[in-house]
Structures are given as C-alpha cells and as structure tokens.
Write an enzyme that holds these catalytic residues in place. Structure first.
Site, mmCIF file in Angstrom:
data_model
loop_
_atom_site.group_PDB
_atom_site.id
_atom_site.type_symbol
_atom_site.label_atom_id
_atom_site.label_comp_id
_atom_site.label_asym_id
_atom_site.label_seq_id
_atom_site.Cartn_x
_atom_site.Cartn_y
_atom_site.Cartn_z
ATOM 1 N N GLU A 278 -26.924 1.950 10.818
ATOM 2 C CA GLU A 278 -28.345 1.910 11.167
ATOM 3 C C GLU A 278 -29.038 0.767 10.426
ATOM 4 O O GLU A 278 -29.925 0.101 10.970
ATOM 5 C CB GLU A 278 -29.003 3.252 10.823
ATOM 6 C CG GLU A 278 -30.339 3.466 11.469
ATOM 7 C CD GLU A 278 -30.808 4.905 11.324
ATOM 8 O OE1 GLU A 278 -30.498 5.713 12.213
ATOM 9 O OE2 GLU A 278 -31.452 5.226 10.311
ATOM 10 N N GLU A 281 -28.267 -2.364 12.172
ATOM 11 C CA GLU A 281 -29.066 -2.404 13.407
ATOM 12 C C GLU A 281 -30.507 -2.816 13.081
ATOM 13 O O GLU A 281 -31.089 -3.671 13.765
ATOM 14 C CB GLU A 281 -29.045 -1.014 14.057
ATOM 15 C CG GLU A 281 -29.757 -0.954 15.390
ATOM 16 C CD GLU A 281 -29.800 0.473 15.959
ATOM 17 O OE1 GLU A 281 -29.204 1.389 15.376
ATOM 18 O OE2 GLU A 281 -30.464 0.651 16.998
ATOM 19 N N CYS A 299 -31.068 10.539 13.300
ATOM 20 C CA CYS A 299 -30.080 11.529 12.834
ATOM 21 C C CYS A 299 -30.543 12.967 13.023
ATOM 22 O O CYS A 299 -29.743 13.887 12.908
ATOM 23 C CB CYS A 299 -29.666 11.258 11.401
ATOM 24 S SG CYS A 299 -30.997 10.863 10.322
ATOM 25 N N SER A 319 -32.902 4.405 17.105
ATOM 26 C CA SER A 319 -31.626 3.812 16.694
ATOM 27 C C SER A 319 -30.485 4.371 17.542
ATOM 28 O O SER A 319 -30.440 5.566 17.841
ATOM 29 C CB SER A 319 -31.367 4.130 15.220
ATOM 30 O OG SER A 319 -30.026 3.852 14.903
ATOM 31 N N LYS A 358 -28.094 21.154 15.581
ATOM 32 C CA LYS A 358 -26.778 20.518 15.463
ATOM 33 C C LYS A 358 -25.754 21.212 16.354
ATOM 34 O O LYS A 358 -24.754 20.620 16.750
ATOM 35 C CB LYS A 358 -26.313 20.545 14.006
ATOM 36 C CG LYS A 358 -27.123 19.654 13.085
ATOM 37 C CD LYS A 358 -26.698 18.203 13.211
ATOM 38 C CE LYS A 358 -27.580 17.287 12.391
ATOM 39 N NZ LYS A 358 -27.421 15.881 12.745
ATOM 40 N N GLU A 361 -26.285 19.417 19.491
ATOM 41 C CA GLU A 361 -25.924 17.997 19.389
ATOM 42 C C GLU A 361 -24.425 17.795 19.599
ATOM 43 O O GLU A 361 -23.990 16.879 20.310
ATOM 44 C CB GLU A 361 -26.334 17.446 18.015
ATOM 45 C CG GLU A 361 -26.051 15.958 17.833
ATOM 46 C CD GLU A 361 -26.332 15.473 16.413
ATOM 47 O OE1 GLU A 361 -25.829 16.075 15.446
ATOM 48 O OE2 GLU A 361 -27.062 14.487 16.265
ATOM 49 N N GLU A 366 -23.390 12.734 25.867
ATOM 50 C CA GLU A 366 -23.562 11.320 25.550
ATOM 51 C C GLU A 366 -22.770 10.930 24.309
ATOM 52 O O GLU A 366 -23.221 11.115 23.185
ATOM 53 C CB GLU A 366 -25.055 10.983 25.333
ATOM 54 C CG GLU A 366 -25.936 11.226 26.531
ATOM 55 C CD GLU A 366 -26.232 12.705 26.730
ATOM 56 O OE1 GLU A 366 -26.188 13.461 25.748
ATOM 57 O OE2 GLU A 366 -26.488 13.096 27.891
ATOM 58 N N CYS A 509 -34.372 18.345 6.322
ATOM 59 C CA CYS A 509 -33.314 19.349 6.539
ATOM 60 C C CYS A 509 -33.296 20.446 5.486
ATOM 61 O O CYS A 509 -32.725 21.498 5.726
ATOM 62 C CB CYS A 509 -31.949 18.687 6.526
ATOM 63 S SG CYS A 509 -31.722 17.571 7.886
HETATM 64 FE FE1 HC1 Z 1 -29.517 16.760 8.049
HETATM 65 FE FE2 HC1 Z 1 -28.260 14.625 8.560
HETATM 66 S S1 HC1 Z 1 -29.730 14.853 6.827
HETATM 67 S S2 HC1 Z 1 -29.778 15.561 10.002
HETATM 68 O O1 HC1 Z 1 -31.283 16.799 8.001
HETATM 69 O O2 HC1 Z 1 -28.802 12.832 8.939
HETATM 70 O O3 HC1 Z 1 -28.817 19.049 9.724
HETATM 71 O O4 HC1 Z 1 -28.788 18.165 5.529
HETATM 72 O O5 HC1 Z 1 -26.557 16.863 8.041
HETATM 73 O O6 HC1 Z 1 -26.101 14.650 10.701
HETATM 74 O O7 HC1 Z 1 -26.302 13.575 6.557
HETATM 75 C C1 HC1 Z 1 -29.155 18.286 9.007
HETATM 76 C C2 HC1 Z 1 -29.113 17.723 6.462
HETATM 77 C C3 HC1 Z 1 -27.605 16.374 8.145
HETATM 78 C C4 HC1 Z 1 -26.893 14.560 9.871
HETATM 79 C C5 HC1 Z 1 -26.971 13.976 7.338
#
Ligand code: HC1
Ligand code: SF4
Length: 575
Positions: A278, A281, A299, A319, A358, A361, A366, A509
């Site tokens: 990132e 980028e 993220c 991103s 998550k 996700e 994709e 998070c």
């Molecule tokens: Fe998160 Fe991440 S910080 S998004 O908040 O970018 O869930 O902890 O795992 O993938 O590293 C959540 C936390 C996590 C991702 C990272």
C-alpha cells in the site's frame, strides 16, 4: 455543579448528569437493559425506573437528568417489584433456550433474571416463530430472541450511519428487523457486527464456523494453519479474567498449537507486507501520478463494503492492496506451501479476527482465491477462539509462551498498531517517509493519528512537500469526510487530503464486532495502549525492516507492486 442525594447520600454532580450516571458516581448500580454508554439513551426497557423521594413519580434513570436538590431512591420494595414485573413480561415473550444460546453465561437478560431470583414467570409464554436470518455470511439475526431494546438499531443508525436495521410496526406490535423487510444480505448491512456486540442477548451474533474447524483439525490428511489479527492479542485475555489491553500474543500461539493447529502465523507479519504494497501504491500515486489522490486504506472489509454500496464514485481512490488477512491467506497457499512442500489443496487456513466482516471478506469472489483455492478457509472471532480454548480444556493463564512460526510470523511494531484507529496510517507514514527521503523519521511515534477523536487530521512534511492525512473511525463519521473529498475534487486544485485511513468500528479493530462484549471508550483506550506498548517494545518498528518481509520479496515476490505481488496481494472492487 448540582447537589443531589442518591438513597440519602449527598453528592455533587455536573450539570446535565443523568440519574443513572449520578448513581454510578455514588457506587449504586441501577439495572438497565436498553442503556449502553456508546448510545443515546432512549428509555425503551423500563428496567431502570427509580423514584424521586417525596413523590409517587417513577422516573427512568437512563434519560432523566438530575436537578438541584433532587433526592432519588433507586431501590425499595416497590421499585424492585416493578422491575421484576418488567423482566417477567420480557421473559414471557423470550425463548427459554439459555442452554443452547450463544450468550449463555454472558447474557445481560439472563444475569438480571438470576439477580432477581426469577423461578417462574407469572404470565403466559408466547413466541411468534420468526425465521432466523443467516443470509449474509457474517452475522445471524434470530428475531425470536430480540427483546426490542433497540440497541442494534441505535448503533447501526446513529453510530454507524448505515441504517440496515430499523423498528417496524407500531406500539406493542413494534419489532426490529432488516430495513424495508429485506433479509440481511439484501439490506445495506456492511457486516461490521456492531449490532452483535451491542445486543444484550443472543438475538444477533457472529455466524459460527467452529464445527468445520474441529473436523479439519482431526483430519490427518489436512495441514491446519492459523493466523491471529493485531487486535486479538489485547482483548482475548478478558475472556480469562485479564485486564483489557493485557498482551497475550505468545500464550495465544501456544493455545493454538495445543488446540491442534500445525502452524501458527501472525497477521501482524502480513500487516507489514500490506505497508510495503500500500505504501508503494501511495508513493506511485503521489510522485508518479499512478492513480487517484487521496488514497483510502482498504484493510477494513466493512469500510470496503460501505464504499462499494455508498461511494461508487470514489472506488478508484480505494487502495487495491488486499487486507493483511487476505495477503496472509494468499502467501500461505503459494509461497509457504511451496517452501514447506505441502499441497495447497490440503491446507486448511484459519484466521482469528476481532471482526465479523472478515468472515465475509474471505468468501468474496474478487481475488480472494488467488492461490487457486479459497485463500482463507474459515474465520473465527476473538470470542469464538476463547470458546475453542475452553472446549480444549486449556488453562489459558498458566500457558507457557511460544513464538510464531516463520517466515510468516515475526512482525514489527508497525504491524501490531494496525489494530488501533490511526495505526495503519502511522505504520504507512513510517515507511513512506523512509522510502521517499531515504532516511528514517526522527520520531517514529506519530501521535496525531492516535486516540478516539472522530476525525484526526495532520500534515507531514516529506522532502519539502506537505502530505495531508486524515484518520476516521466509526462509519457514522465517514460520510462527512467522503463528502469533503467529493467537494474538493469538484473544486479542483490541490487535494484536501493525500491519504485517508478508514476503520468501520469505533477505536478501530480493538473494538470490532467479534471482540469480547462490554467495550466502552475506557476499554478501547486500554486495548489500544496494549498495542502501542507492543510497538514500543519491538526491536524493529518499521515494516520495511522486517527481515522476513524482505526475505519474501527476495525469494518470491520480487519487489512491491510487482506483477506477482499484484496477482497475489491486490484486488478490485465492485459497484
Ligand atoms: Fe484488523 Fe487488519 S487491523 S482489519 O482491524 O488491517 O479485523 O486487528 O486483522 O486484515 O492486520 C481486523 C485487526 C486485522 C487485516 C490487520
Ligand atoms: Fe448495521 Fe453493522 Fe449490524 Fe450490519 S452488522 S446491521 S451494518 S450494525
């Protein structure tokens, strides 16, 4: 200040204090169900009634402000009796399924019923059988268990600004459900899980995947691999009596091995990898015009979901870097599988996350199967991992510490702070500054990005150029930032911001929808402090100096944003 009496005890409280808060100051606990300190008080349950001394008036403590000279009685036989009746009425319309409920032993209604010593309900028990909504891969809505307290509606509408759930019907027939009578999958829900973590009972909860995981752990043909997210390590301990923020990373590694996982990796490692991708980028967009500015982080899957549903015009600004969870998933089934000489078809890859989104996700079409398989097979929340540890009979607090497996385990301080709002920004700035200027930041702590302020802004001078950044958390704060970006684009000229971090949940998070229940701002701050302590104690605190990240580039990916890196570590978005 205002003079009040709570049960005859005189105290002074600030003007505007509610009876509930004044009582707390006097160390008196008034029971409540619909009240939560994150949300506006709207007095729907009636459990917190109290009496103004010398009058027959019953007041709702959560939304009544004290006045000068007020004397409040919080507990007497009549008040207790009225509260018991309210509880019985709620229970007369609530399934008596505590033994098999996700909130068994951790339910606010169950605790109140126990405190009030309810042994039988005086009213007829009636349940309208409503189908369970498990359509959206992340959260499940069991409306049979809903007590109409409204916390989920308030958090979804007032805090997150998503409006995926709403009150339906009128008066005594009011129920709560996904907007416009749709199911969750067809609603605007972005799967953040804030409704689940604010629900006092078991009406909304994460979609469970634990049985499948136990089956895979028992299969000798399968190699089981697990990763843990940044924010898990400062919250899991709460399920075992530790203080919020207590850092238990190395005990978690041991617990995961005792549960039976063959390899234990750390999402903090792939957070470092994310910074390389990132950050590169960002630099490409800033210095070489390779894309839109500002760049938004990508993220947080609930933010990505929100952007896809509400900000089509700004998707080119998000991103293309996958989240650390997904980068790790892709690296496990390609680079690591080759290195360990394991057939990726026989790897079962689990992640432990503070987040419900998550779970969705990892199932997205994709690019989340860039290894040729689903890159991450299953996601457990922090709460689910705590249950796993208990099911495995592990005494968490007496566990010995151990290290993660490498090369996908060791991490830097920059990787660990991802779990707190502002952490991704801070980690990215540490590396971007070093790459652009060729020298490290004098003070690596980027304090303006930290803390619970709704929107944080700062300017960093990098080689004579001012880089304007913003950090926003809690989806309800995002619309204003997004609108400001739109207005600045329409105006033309210098962009308002160059780089924006967005996290869907308040505090980032650390208080995701899969974390232990009961977080307020004090708990959020303690969990974040745990991560910053982990950072400070780390020998290496910048992602580009993680020797294992360097090794992955040398041995496999080439350089950041290479073709191979793009194939495995980047994605695209849908409208
Ligand atoms: Fe998160 Fe991440 S910080 S998004 O908040 O970018 O869930 O902890 O795992 O993938 O590293 C959540 C936390 C996590 C991702 C990272
Ligand atoms: Fe609203 Fe988030 Fe719950 Fe979806 S998961 S209903 S967006 S609070």
């Amino acid at each position: 200040m205002i003079n009040v009496k709570i049960n005859g005890k005189a105290l002074q409280v600030a003007e505007g204090t509610t009876i509930l808060a004044a009582a707390k100051q006097a160390n008196v606990k008034i029971p409540s169900l619909c009240y939560n300190s994150d949300l506006p008080a709207w007095a729907s349950c009636g459990i917190c009634i109290v009496r103004q001394e010398g009058t027959a008036r019953m007041l709702r403590a959560c939304c009544t402000k004290v006045t000068e000279g007020m004397s409040v009685i919080t507990h007497d036989p009549e008040i207790v009796k009225a509260r018991r009746t309210v509880l019985e009425l709620i229970l007369s319309n609530h399934p008596q399924e505590c033994l098999t409920c996700t909130r068994n032993n951790n339910c606010e209604l169950q605790s109140l019923a126990a405190e009030f010593g309810l042994r039988q309900i005086r009213f007829d028990h009636f349940i309208i059988d409503r189908p369970i909504d498990n359509t959206n891969d992340a959260i499940v809505f069991d409306r049979n268990k809903c007590i109409n307290c409204g916390r989920c509606v308030e958090v979804c509408q007032q805090v997150q600004g998503v409006n995926a759930i709403e009150y339906q019907g009128r008066g005594g027939k009011t129920v709560i459900g996904p907007a416009a009578l749709a199911n969750l999958a067809d609603s605007p829900c972005v799967r953040c899980g804030q409704c689940a973590v604010h629900c006092p009972v078991g009406a909304i909860y994460e979609a469970h995947g634990s049985r499948k995981i136990w089956d895979r752990l028992a299969d000798p043909e399968v190699t089981t691999v697990v990763q843990i997210a940044p924010a898990v390590r400062v919250a899991l301990g709460e399920e075992f009596g530790l203080e919020p923020g207590a850092l238990s990373t190395k005990k978690i590694y041991t617990a995961l091995r005792q549960i039976g996982f063959n390899y234990v990796f750390d999402t903090n490692f792939s957070a470092d990898l994310t910074i390389m991708e990132e950050g590169t980028e960002l630099i490409g967009r800033l210095l070489e015009g390779k894309g839109e500015i500002p760049l938004f982080t990508s993220c947080c899957p609930a933010w990505v979901d929100y952007a896809e549903k509400n900000c089509h015009d700004l998707l080119p600004h998000v991103s293309s870097a996958k989240s650390p969870q997904q980068m790790m998933g892709a690296m496990i089934k390609t680079y690591w599988a080759e290195k360990a000489k394991i057939d990726p078809a026989k790897i079962f890859s689990v992640s432990v996350m503070p987040c419900t989104a998550k779970k969705y996700e990892c199932k997205r079409d994709e690019s989340m199967n860039s290894s040729g398989f689903q890159d991450v097979d299953s996601v457990l929340t922090t709460r689910e991992l705590a249950r796993f540890i208990k099911q495995a009979g592990i005494d968490f607090n007496s566990l010995a510490e151990s290290e993660a497996d490498n090369p996908l385990g060791p991490y830097t301080g920059a990787g660990t702070i991802f779990g707190a709002t502002g952490g991704v920004m801070e980690a990215a700035l540490r590396t971007a500054y070093a790459v652009i200027t060729g020298s490290e930041l004098g003070d690596i702590n980027f304090v303006p990005a930290r803390g619970l302020q709704d929107v944080k802004e700062a300017t960093v001078n990098v080689k004579g150029k001012d880089l304007r950044i913003a950090v926003v958390h809690q989806l309800g704060n995002v619309a204003a930032v997004v609108d400001a970006v739109r207005a600045s684009k329409a105006k033309g000229g210098e962009p308002l911001y160059h780089f924006i971090e967005v996290m869907a949940c308040r505090g980032g998070c650390v208080s995701g929808g899969g974390q232990p229940y009961g977080a307020d701002d004090e708990v959020r701050a303690k969990r974040a402090t745990g991560l910053y302590t982990d950072d400070t104690k780390s020998e290496i605190r910048v992602s580009h100096k993680n020797p294992y990240v360097q090794q992955v580039y040398t041995e496999y990916l080439g350089k950041p944003n290479s073709e191979k890196a793009h194939h495995l570590l980047h994605t695209h978005y849908v409208k």
